[in-house]
Scaffold this motif. Structure first.
Motif, mmCIF file in Angstrom:
data_model
loop_
_atom_site.group_PDB
_atom_site.id
_atom_site.type_symbol
_atom_site.label_atom_id
_atom_site.label_comp_id
_atom_site.label_asym_id
_atom_site.label_seq_id
_atom_site.Cartn_x
_atom_site.Cartn_y
_atom_site.Cartn_z
ATOM 1 N N HIS A 1 0.879 -1.122 0.039
ATOM 2 C CA HIS A 1 -0.030 0.091 0.047
ATOM 3 C C HIS A 1 0.902 1.268 -0.116
ATOM 4 O O HIS A 1 2.032 1.295 0.478
ATOM 5 N N LEU A 2 0.455 2.406 -0.553
ATOM 6 C CA LEU A 2 1.217 3.466 -0.410
ATOM 7 C C LEU A 2 -0.031 4.727 -0.526
ATOM 8 O O LEU A 2 -1.052 4.619 -1.062
ATOM 9 N N ASP A 3 0.584 6.010 -0.037
ATOM 10 C CA ASP A 3 -0.527 7.190 0.170
ATOM 11 C C ASP A 3 0.483 8.538 -0.103
ATOM 12 O O ASP A 3 1.595 8.275 0.214
ATOM 13 N N TRP A 4 -0.087 9.415 -0.774
ATOM 14 C CA TRP A 4 0.672 10.705 -0.825
ATOM 15 C C TRP A 4 0.155 11.675 0.265
ATOM 16 O O TRP A 4 -0.990 11.615 0.567
ATOM 17 N N SER A 5 1.110 12.410 0.615
ATOM 18 C CA SER A 5 0.655 13.606 1.687
ATOM 19 C C SER A 5 0.060 14.635 0.696
ATOM 20 O O SER A 5 -0.168 14.742 -0.595
ATOM 21 N N LYS A 6 -0.635 15.409 1.405
ATOM 22 C CA LYS A 6 -1.600 16.406 0.793
ATOM 23 C C LYS A 6 -0.905 17.464 -0.028
ATOM 24 O O LYS A 6 -1.603 18.122 -1.109
ATOM 25 N N ASP A 7 0.297 18.050 0.345
ATOM 26 C CA ASP A 7 1.116 18.591 -0.342
ATOM 27 C C ASP A 7 1.711 17.966 -1.760
ATOM 28 O O ASP A 7 2.313 18.502 -2.725
ATOM 29 N N GLY A 8 1.599 16.460 -1.916
ATOM 30 C CA GLY A 8 2.263 15.959 -3.041
ATOM 31 C C GLY A 8 3.447 15.643 -2.974
ATOM 32 O O GLY A 8 4.311 15.584 -4.151
ATOM 33 N N LYS A 9 4.342 15.936 -1.946
ATOM 34 C CA LYS A 9 5.556 15.873 -2.038
ATOM 35 C C LYS A 9 6.199 14.484 -1.276
ATOM 36 O O LYS A 9 7.426 14.194 -1.508
ATOM 37 N N LEU B 1 13.251 8.940 3.935
ATOM 38 C CA LEU B 1 13.437 9.690 5.232
ATOM 39 C C LEU B 1 13.762 8.508 6.245
ATOM 40 O O LEU B 1 12.663 8.016 6.728
ATOM 41 N N ARG B 2 14.881 8.544 6.780
ATOM 42 C CA ARG B 2 15.323 7.738 7.879
ATOM 43 C C ARG B 2 14.689 7.985 9.083
ATOM 44 O O ARG B 2 14.364 7.141 9.987
ATOM 45 N N ASN B 3 14.605 9.420 9.341
ATOM 46 C CA ASN B 3 14.030 9.806 10.666
ATOM 47 C C ASN B 3 12.553 9.691 10.661
ATOM 48 O O ASN B 3 12.088 10.596 9.832
ATOM 49 N N ARG B 4 12.039 8.689 10.944
ATOM 50 C CA ARG B 4 10.365 8.617 10.580
ATOM 51 C C ARG B 4 9.660 9.616 11.737
ATOM 52 O O ARG B 4 8.470 9.607 11.482
ATOM 53 N N PHE B 5 10.322 10.092 12.647
ATOM 54 C CA PHE B 5 9.739 10.960 13.617
ATOM 55 C C PHE B 5 9.222 12.185 13.138
ATOM 56 O O PHE B 5 8.456 12.796 13.326
ATOM 57 N N GLU B 6 10.038 12.615 12.004
ATOM 58 C CA GLU B 6 9.713 13.697 11.266
ATOM 59 C C GLU B 6 8.539 13.737 10.505
ATOM 60 O O GLU B 6 7.685 14.863 10.157
ATOM 61 N N SER B 7 7.927 12.503 10.413
ATOM 62 C CA SER B 7 6.641 12.438 9.340
ATOM 63 C C SER B 7 5.419 12.194 10.319
ATOM 64 O O SER B 7 4.289 11.874 9.857
ATOM 65 N N LYS B 8 5.594 12.405 11.588
ATOM 66 C CA LYS B 8 4.396 11.772 12.534
ATOM 67 C C LYS B 8 3.333 12.933 12.411
ATOM 68 O O LYS B 8 2.056 12.649 12.765
ATOM 69 N N ASP B 9 3.767 14.512 11.974
ATOM 70 C CA ASP B 9 2.458 15.272 11.891
ATOM 71 C C ASP B 9 2.102 15.765 10.441
ATOM 72 O O ASP B 9 1.408 16.478 10.154
ATOM 73 N N ARG B 10 2.590 14.887 9.576
ATOM 74 C CA ARG B 10 2.223 14.902 8.024
ATOM 75 C C ARG B 10 0.882 14.664 8.002
ATOM 76 O O ARG B 10 0.393 13.706 8.202
ATOM 77 N N GLU B 11 0.143 15.399 6.967
ATOM 78 C CA GLU B 11 -1.081 15.189 6.578
ATOM 79 C C GLU B 11 -1.174 14.331 5.396
ATOM 80 O O GLU B 11 -0.504 14.672 4.382
ATOM 81 N N TRP B 12 -1.844 13.328 5.171
ATOM 82 C CA TRP B 12 -2.169 12.480 4.018
ATOM 83 C C TRP B 12 -3.390 12.677 3.327
ATOM 84 O O TRP B 12 -4.588 12.629 3.852
#
Length: 1004
Positions: A837-845, A868-879
């Motif tokens: 499975h995969l999903d895009w972020s809302k900003d498409g990046k 992105l090895r630091n998965r902590f940085e993606s915790k607040d990302r909107e999908w």
């Protein structure tokens, strides 16, 4: 007596309830011990590093002391002899223990040693033989003289080196862990130090690997900051992810500390005030690379210390969050991340910043509910005699676990949904109201579901009787009502090896008689319409005539005599004269009748037999079905020739027609009014028409397992594809198939371009095509790898397409010309198993992806498909969408004991209020979104007869689509808004009104 019994029962219940808690406690203790072992191993490695550091410092310090004052060698030798020290390591150890100040000698050159707290240590002797300088992974320092105002020089001797411990540098009253926490910040997301170390080592040359990993700067080491040698590594690596380059105030540039040197060791002059500086490696290839490595080393050490501050407290947290033991378990850790375990593999998920207290989150079922709106499909490929026409104007048939009542004029559906597994057979009562339907056996969570026959009212959809629950095995093969006694009895043949034949009282639900029929396949059973004691069965190479008397069966086999014995007797009916007409695999209609016993052949006392009276050539290939018409006429349906032939009462052909090849062979026929017919086909279609006007499809479906499902971004249509190589576009409002094309390979995934004019379909060979929705033509075609594709996903603006493959890669394409032109942009390489499975972020990046080995990875597509090895940085990302089955926001959808494959797909609604889940147990679940806590409650819906492979909401969230695996069924659910001001986006009502008898969904 009663009270004592109750107390014993309570004690037994408490004991059984405590067993999971004890097992959980043991798991917690084991985990705590493993963590403690890990911490001890790390401490031991750090101690060994410091020992190597001391070994490197001692020769250097001795050489510096001898160079400054040769008489110091005599003093050092005397101390060494008096203390029994014979090696530099032993000298270092004894000096570390010695805290008493020795009397100073009269010579000015006698050196004193100061420790971190300012106390003066004993003079230290230096062996005259210098030790060769070596470079290893420990930090090297260069000693210089520390002058004082009193004129007495302080020489950093080995005492200085052995004092390089965390405890020596701490302020009074502060523990090591507290000091370390005060100095460090945790760097979440970098749990796998080994992987990062390997990545770094790949970028280094072999020569650089042999050198020290020291910092690329020199910094003075003051007596009051003796821990700087060890703790400076953490300061650079302890920066937050947002500030990775914030430097410690102790760090200096190399230019600020350079001093002239004539060799590896600089010359030290008496009386010159110098400081002890940290020595660079002799060959510093890249300062930023050295700095990066220090950051990684510090990050891993910081994680270790931060994660294990108190094993006892951690064990308590584990107990509070572990729940009952299973393969999926949630573990709350330090308020930043939570772990779940699938097949023993830990999966770490980071808590978003907007959740202040994870423990206070309350999980509730969603306010929305689902109601079955429409069923697409018909099971004609492997079932017989499963299409009837009711006086109410409804066609009666089944697919999956649902019996459908479809009004052919009003185009509405009603559904009987009391079966717990796939329906296999169907018959209608002589009163044309009651219906009997039999199901196969099933399994739910390792609990067997017993097969049975339901007798129910087709008007009210109320179950009247449940026949044979707990008696039948495997499933029900055929059912039939008696006619002569107004349907008082029901005949059933089950799917066991002996194909048990049983007769049941319909009103009482009791068994009247039972007998083993045959070990060969049985295709049909029915009562003689004029005599309920006579029953006929047919199947592989046989026709049996049964007589029921006083609860006992007597069997007679049909005699083929001079006629060729066919391999299969497919069907039979009774003529108006009472004869039995059978259709077989040779394409013949055989007329059977009673004949007097042949005494000459069978002997005296032989009884009458059933023999073939007439053979009529009807079709090329098998005769799959026979249907009686009013007035004695007969209809036959052919297999290979796909013909429907009308016969007169004396079996003279009158009319015939051929159904289109795309619908397959004729499986069954139902008479509507003597002229109009309903025809079920082997390609899962139901046709409506007449001999003169031809036939058109009113029900269509897939032929094999489906996996691909996508909904249009702006209109009420959806697309499906599966192993039958068909790609179908459906209309959710009109409940019909808009178009269907056949591909060269079977499709497994699909997605609509946001512009809405094209759709991409991923195939089983690594090839994917882009179809124009209006012309159905292929506008683009590409191949990525040679393995099957599992997911196609457009970015929110439609400018990029991501293609997930079973070769572990995600291929990225730039999209132009409204989805008609594609150019390869890059490839995401990092998964160790196939993409699921995969999903895009809302900003498409950015992309979030899951794989077959339960990985959750994040990718920066704009930066060149960077992992992105630091998965902590993606915790607040909107999908923009949420279809990944692993993630913090959907962790609660996993049931206790799941093995990682129990959930095939999920889909978040566009309104972000609910998430639908397709599982491996034929169920569709509706959860609240987000649902990040284990054991989240849900609404559960039944209807599929096989694993549910995919689910998807329509663009307005008005409906949910779910597709099945082997049941080849598509269920369309209407989303009903919850009470109390539900925020669900309920779309316009369907054009066709439907009513169902579905029970209230179970809340789990």
């Amino acid at each position: 007596m009663d009270s004592s019994t109750n107390s014993l029962d309570d004690a037994s219940a408490d004991s059984s309830a405590e067993f999971p808690d004890r097992a959980s406690m043991m798991e917690v203790r084991l985990q705590a011990q493993e963590d403690e072992i890990t911490l001890l191993k790390s401490s031991l490695a750090d101690a060994l590093r410091r020992i190597r550091l001391h070994d490197q410092l001692l020769p250097l310090l001795k050489q510096q002391l001898i160079a400054v004052n040769p008489s110091a060698a005599r003093v050092l030798n005397q101390v060494c002899c008096s203390d029994g020290c014979t090696s530099s390591r032993k000298l270092s150890t004894s000096s570390a223990i010695d805290g008493v100040r020795h009397p100073a000698t009269s010579q000015l050159s006698e050196s004193t040693v100061t420790n971190a707290n300012g106390h003066i240590g004993s003079p230290v002797s230096v062996e005259p033989r210098p030790r060769p300088v070596t470079l290893d992974r420990s930090t090297q320092t260069e000693p210089t003289i520390l002058g004082q105002d009193t004129g007495q020089e302080r020489i950093p001797a080995p005492k200085r080196a052995q004092s390089l411990q965390l405890e020596d540098a701490l302020p009074p009253g502060q523990s090591m862990v507290e000091a370390t926490r005060a100095k460090l910040h945790r760097v979440p997301g970098m749990e796998e130090e080994d992987e990062e170390q390997e990545e770094y080592e790949e970028g280094r040359s072999e020569q650089e690997k042999e050198l020290s990993w020291t910092s690329s700067v020199e910094e003075p080491i003051q007596p009051t900051t003796i821990t700087g040698l060890q703790r400076e590594d953490f300061q650079d690596g302890a920066c937050s992810p947002e500030e990775p380059s914030s430097a410690s105030p102790l760090v200096r540039t190399s230019e600020q500390n350079l001093s002239p040197r004539s060799g590896p060791l600089s010359t030290i002059q008496e009386g010159e005030k110098q400081t002890l500086v940290r020595r660079n490696s002799e060959k510093l290839g890249n300062p930023e690379r050295q700095r990066k490595r220090l950051d990684k080393k510090a990050a891993s050490s910081a994680n270790l210390l931060t994660r294990s501050p108190s094993l006892e407290n951690r064990a308590k947290e584990l107990v509070a969050n572990a729940g009952s033991p299973g393969s999926r378990r949630g573990t709350y850790s330090q308020g930043q991340s939570i772990k779940m375990f699938i097949r023993g593999r830990p999966i770490t998920m980071y808590i978003p910043s907007n959740i202040q207290n994870y423990e206070d989150l309350k999980m509730e079922p969603p306010s929305e509910r689902l109601e079955l709106d429409w069923v697409y499909g018909y099971r004609g490929r492997d079932c017989r005699a499963n299409l009837y026409f009711l006086p109410t104007g409804e066609a009666l048939y089944f697919t999956a676990c649902v019996v459908v009542l479809y009004h052919i004029n009003n185009r509405t559906q009603r559904h009987y949904r009391k079966h717990t597994d796939c329906v296999r057979c169907l018959t209608i009562h002589p009163d044309k109201v009651r219906v009997a339907s039999g199901q196969t056996a099933g399994v739910e969570k390792d609990k067997p579901l017993q097969p049975c026959v339901h007798i129910w009212d087709s008007t009210t959809l109320v179950t009247l009787q449940q026949i044979g629950l707990g008696t039948f095995q495997r499933g029900i093969g055929s059912v039939a009502f008696s006619s002569a006694d107004s349907g008082a009895f029901l005949c059933v043949i089950d799917d066991t090896n002996e194909h048990m034949l049983s007769v049941w009282d319909c009103n009482k639900g009791t068994k009247h008689a039972e007998v083993k029929s045959t070990n060969e396949a049985v295709f049909a059973v029915d009562f003689n319409p004029s005599d309920s004691t006579n029953i006929i069965t047919c199947g592989k190479s046989h026709v049996y005539f049964w007589t029921l008397s006083a609860g006992q069966f007597m069997k007679k086999q049909g005699i083929f005599g001079k006629y060729k014995k066919p391999k299969f007797i497919q069907c039979f009916v009774f003529s108006l004269t009472g004869d039995v007409l059978t259709g077989d695999s040779e394409g013949n209609i055989l007329t059977w009748g009673k004949s007097a016993a042949d005494i000459k052949t069978l002997g005296k006392g032989a009884k009458e037999t059933f023999q073939i009276m007439r053979q009529t050539r009807a079709h090329e290939g098998s005769v799959f079905t026979l249907c009686n018409l009013q007035g004695g006429a007969l209809l036959s349906g052919g297999g290979k020739d796909r013909k429907i032939i009308r016969w007169s009462a004396d079996l003279a052909p009158e009319r015939e027609c051929e159904i289109p090849e795309k619908f397959g062979a004729v499986r069954t026929i139902a008479d509507v009014d003597g002229e109009e017919l309903l025809v079920g086909t082997t390609r899962n279609a139901i046709l409506r028409g007449t001999f003169s006007d031809g036939f058109v499809a009113i029900v269509q479906g897939h032929l094999d397992e489906m996996w691909g499902l996508a909904t249009h971004p702006s209109v009420n249509t959806f697309l499906t594809c599966g192993h039958d190589r068909q790609v179908c576009l459906w209309n959710t409002e009109e409940h019909k198939l808009d178009w269907c094309i056949t591909m060269e390979e079977y499709g497994l995934c699909a997605d609509f371009c946001p512009v809405g004019s094209v759709v991409s379909v991923g195939l089983s060979t690594g090839r994917w095509v882009v179809l124009d929705l209006l012309t159905r033509e292929v506008v683009s075609e590409f191949t990525d790898g040679n393995e099957q594709l599992s997911v196609m996903r457009y970015s929110p603006d439609g400018s990029v397409l991501a293609v997930g493959s079973h070769d572990n890669f995600i291929y990225i394409y730039n999209v132009t010309e409204s989805g008609r032109r594609y150019t390869r942009f890059g490839k995401c390489n990092g998964h160790s198993s196939f993409i699921t499975h995969l999903d895009w972020s809302k900003d498409g990046k950015y992309i979030m992806s899951n794989s077959g080995d339960y990985e959750i990875l994040y990718w920066d597509i704009a930066a060149g498909c960077k992992l992105l090895r630091n998965r902590f940085e993606s915790k607040d990302r909107e999908w923009a969408s949420y279809t990944c089955v692993l993630g913090f926001h959907v962790m609660g959808v996993w049931l206790e004991g799941s093995d990682g494959t129990d959930i095939n797909a999920l889909c978040r609604s566009h309104g972000e209020t609910m998430v639908a889940v397709a599982d491996d147990f034929c169920k569709v679940h509706l959860f609240q979104y987000p649902c990040p806590k284990p054991k989240a409650p849900s609404h559960r819906y039944e209807g599929h007869g096989s694993h549910v492979t995919n689910v998807c909401f329509t663009h307005s969230d008005s409906h949910l689509l779910s597709i099945g695996g082997k049941d080849t069924c598509i269920l369309q659910w209407k989303v009903m808004g919850g009470g109390g001001g539900s925020s669900s986006r309920e779309g316009p009502a369907s054009v066709s009104s439907t009513s169902t008898s579905s029970p209230e969904p179970a809340t789990s």
